[in-house]
Motif scaffolding. Structure first.
Motif: not given
Length: 308
Positions: A207-221, A275-289
């Protein structure tokens, strides 16, 4: 700065490389961190004046630590999700079948590394991925240079046997040669992405919100085909992070996986994937799930669980 502080500073200069070696050997962030910590403890107990090449010394030590960990590793999960293929839930496939699901050198390497013996894995990782010469690897595995070269060759053949025509096209290469640069680069990229996914899961589980923000792109979808958000998109790092942080229990049942050859996660229990989630990456961040939970779509996917 006293001698020990100076030694600690020099160790920090090598930490990222040591962690990279350990992660590629062990396939686990937690175990890699343990191996690096043990390497530091051994350095701290040593006489620094006797170490001429600190980088080489540290690589040797972390290699030995990882080798010992691989040799003593026990199965930590008695109940696990199974490999899922088209129109199938459950049904264990052997490592060769799992590898054949992959369509690139990088994906195959992630799968096949788990099937190598500890010595084969160390020889292959150090030589092919980190360009450590065989004369330095040989003492770590306790064999002569020729035998060490053969270890790497056997490992390389198993990787080659798991990939499709992308490697077959390079048929002029012998098993004594390292894998093509593009294949190694693809492998390293996938391993880097896997680290991001594991960091995402660890943050969600805690439940670490800041750690999640660190791996997510600002425009993640986030897109999903089921549940209250079916057919809708969640967009933006804070919205997605807030949503992910609330699914702690689901995250505990989630494991890193390849979904049709792409990195993702699979959630479920009792041998059934829900269920499964497929990730899309850009510059070592997650841009889509892209989250898939509809049964008719799940049965058409090839899912290979990567962690233990």
């Amino acid at each position: 700065m006293d001698e020990r502080d100076f030694l600690a500073a020099r160790f920090e200069d090598h930490r990222l490389r040591l962690r990279a070696v350990a992660y590629r050997m062990l396939g686990s962030q937690a175990e890699a961190d343990d191996a690096v910590q043990e390497t530091w403890l051994r350095l701290n107990r040593s006489d620094p004046g006797t170490v001429d090449n600190l980088g080489g010394w540290l690589t040797t030590v972390v290699g030995r630590v990882c080798l010992n960990m691989l040799r003593t590793r026990t199965r930590r999960r008695e109940e696990s999700l199974e490999v899922v293929g088209p129109a199938e839930v459950g049904g264990v496939q052997d490592p060769e079948q799992e590898a054949l699901l992959a369509d690139s050198v990088g994906v195959a390497l992630l799968v096949v590394l788990e099937t190598l013996t500890p010595a084969e894995r160390l020889a292959f990782v150090l030589h092919d991925l980190f360009s450590v010469p065989f004369e330095e690897i040989a003492p770590i595995v306790g064999r002569n240079q020729l035998a060490t070269r053969q270890l790497a060759s056997r490992a390389r053949r198993r990787v080659r046997g798991a990939v499709d025509s992308s490697v077959d096209a390079a048929g002029s290469l012998s098993a004594e040669e390292p894998l093509p640069t593009g294949g190694v680069d693809a492998a390293i990229e996938l391993i880097r992405q896997r680290e991001v996914v594991e960091a995402f899961l660890a943050a969600a589980r805690g439940g670490d919100l800041e750690a999640l923000v660190a791996v997510l792109d600002p425009e993640v979808v986030v897109r999903t085909d089921g549940g209250p958000w079916a057919g809708r998109e969640l967009r933006g790092v804070r919205v997605v992070a807030d949503g992910a942080a609330t699914f702690v229990q689901v995250a505990e049942l989630t494991r890193v996986a390849l979904v049709d050859g792409a990195l993702g996660v699979a959630a479920g229990q009792g041998g059934t994937i829900g269920s499964v989630a497929v990730f899309t990456f850009a510059a070592d961040r997650i841009v889509a799930l892209d989250i898939i939970s509809a049964a008719e779509r799940l049965t058409g996917l090839e899912i290979v669980l990567l962690d233990r």
